[in-house]
Design a protein around this motif. Sequence first.
Motif, short mmCIF file in Angstrom:
data_model
loop_
_atom_site.label_atom_id
_atom_site.label_comp_id
_atom_site.label_asym_id
_atom_site.label_seq_id
_atom_site.Cartn_x
_atom_site.Cartn_y
_atom_site.Cartn_z
N UNK A 135 27.05 42.38 31.33
CA UNK A 135 27.53 41.88 32.63
C UNK A 135 28.39 40.64 32.37
N UNK A 136 29.56 40.60 32.98
CA UNK A 136 30.48 39.51 32.73
C UNK A 136 30.85 38.72 33.97
N UNK A 137 31.48 37.58 33.74
CA UNK A 137 31.88 36.68 34.83
C UNK A 137 33.24 36.07 34.48
N UNK A 138 34.01 35.74 35.50
CA UNK A 138 35.31 35.08 35.33
C UNK A 138 35.18 33.57 35.55
N UNK A 139 35.87 32.80 34.72
CA UNK A 139 36.10 31.39 35.02
C UNK A 139 37.36 31.32 35.87
N UNK A 140 37.27 31.86 37.08
CA UNK A 140 38.44 32.02 37.92
C UNK A 140 38.94 30.72 38.52
N UNK A 141 40.25 30.70 38.80
CA UNK A 141 40.92 29.54 39.40
C UNK A 141 40.64 28.27 38.62
N UNK A 142 40.66 28.36 37.32
CA UNK A 142 40.38 27.20 36.47
C UNK A 142 41.57 26.91 35.58
N UNK A 143 41.80 27.76 34.60
CA UNK A 143 42.92 27.53 33.69
C UNK A 143 44.19 28.24 34.13
N UNK A 144 44.14 28.90 35.29
CA UNK A 144 45.37 29.47 35.82
C UNK A 144 45.80 28.72 37.08
N UNK A 145 45.17 27.60 37.35
CA UNK A 145 45.57 26.78 38.50
C UNK A 145 46.73 25.87 38.12
N UNK A 146 47.23 25.13 39.09
CA UNK A 146 48.40 24.31 38.88
C UNK A 146 48.28 23.05 39.73
N UNK A 147 48.80 21.95 39.21
CA UNK A 147 48.83 20.73 40.03
C UNK A 147 49.86 20.88 41.14
N UNK A 148 50.99 21.49 40.80
CA UNK A 148 52.00 21.78 41.81
C UNK A 148 52.37 20.56 42.63
N UNK A 149 52.37 20.73 43.94
CA UNK A 149 52.70 19.64 44.86
C UNK A 149 51.45 18.93 45.35
#
Length: 537
Positions: A135-149
């Motif tokens: 069974x697996x899990x994602x470290x989602x919205x972590x290293x694919x996020x952006x500071x952006x504006x």
Amino acid sequence: MKPKKLFLCLVVLSLVSCSKGEEPLSSSGSSFNSTTILEEKIEWEKEPMVASFQGEEFKLSDYGSVNIRHKGENATKKVELNQTNYINFDQINIQSLEEQTLIAEVENLPITYSFQLTKKEINLSSLDVIKKMGVGINLGDTFESDIGNYFTNSDPDYALKIYEELGYKDINGEHDELFCEVRQHYTPYRGKTTINTINAIYKKGFRSIRIPVAWSNHMKDGVISERWIARVKEVVDYCFTYNDLYVVLTLMEPPSFSGYWLDDEYKDATLALVTNVWTQVSKRFRGYDHRLIFENLNEPLSKKHQWNMAAVMESNPDAYKEANENLMLYNQTFVNIIRNAPGNNNKKRFLTVNTYGNMAYLGYEENVNNISQFTFPSDTIEDHLIYNVHIYSPNDFSFGSTNAWSTSNAQDKAAIDGVMDQLKKNYLDKGIGVLVSEWGAVHANDDNADREKVREEYYYYFMKKATETGLSCMIWDNTAIGNSWKEGFGFLNRHKAAGIYDDLVVTSGAPYNNETLWFYENVLDQMFSAYNDAKIR
């Protein structure tokens, strides 16, 4: 001493001494004639080929017996190696091909064994790896996020307070690029990923972790920021402290700053990104064994048509043909780069590829393949490619437009059964491993207790069916909970899991939660129950 030959465990002379007047040392019930032992010559009856990986158990008893010859004596004494006649070690951490020395005590006779420890070649199939991933899990919205504006939005002071209280500082007059790891869409705010985070995930029962990573916004002239790739490596290292934890490392670019599209007009840019990322990543991670898996493009889309491609196909089949043929090119480029990268591990690393948007049916639907056939890249090693899909089915329940789902409803079950049965028929039954790298259903934004009970039923059914089918599934966890975020797939409280915010001085007023470790834990418990129930069968 330099190893003489790879994959050969060496036997060397060992100097062992004791004072005159001591009782003679014995072996297998026989006393040696000399009371002062100057040298032991160790001869293996069966030379060890170390069938062990990092952290796994290695036992002398696996190798039968050794013959011990004392200096000055012609006869040898055979010592049977078993569970009771050696002590001092239970396992060896094999982290390199460097020579290591073990000290074992055989019936009170100290003997030094010197080995060249190597990782024995194994022949895992893609199906074997999928089974091991559990069974697996994602470290989602972590290293694919952006500071952006982020610092120029409607409340920049609030953003700065968050930034400062979580311990980030300006570097050369610019905001720390690593801040995007903890940044969230206004509320709540994640904690930094630490070894404690990975410990919490492992303790819960997960045996694979997907780390989606955006690289394009951390590159300059095609070169990945050293701080960024080093940080990703640091988290992979946390995972590799466990010898049975698998890691999937991706190339993932959110639509807001996508570095890849499948249209012809973006071909050169996308090809350059694939080439730059995997050339650098494969080199940096060349020392990691088969438990590190690379995933090429997450949910690759046409910029013109994006998620509308299914509707476009009938009126404009050339649009799909263009996108699919470009995707085949990027997948083949990805495989070629890894196989030609430095390090023996890359020659046999497991790699995942996927269809347009990671939509499973595009890999087996006859009408779609009549327009443009989805095919696996050619490879230099057999059975080391994995089919990667996302299953958010039924879509209206997964994304919360309805709260209705039940195992008593044949249509509800068919939305899951249909795709899994097709994956079995078209891939698993043909010996190709299939990874469901994302799946799940959003929680109720208003904490609707009825929906949560339905989610428990859904997660149980999905996981049980998947496990029985032979799939490995990784839940999508983007840490998002509450009314502030429409895609509430969050389970792990990263702030609490990090274990570093107990003394945090909060000046921003952000609603950090440092109490609950796992949100909606009943849903997870049902999922793990389903996995175990299916395995027992």
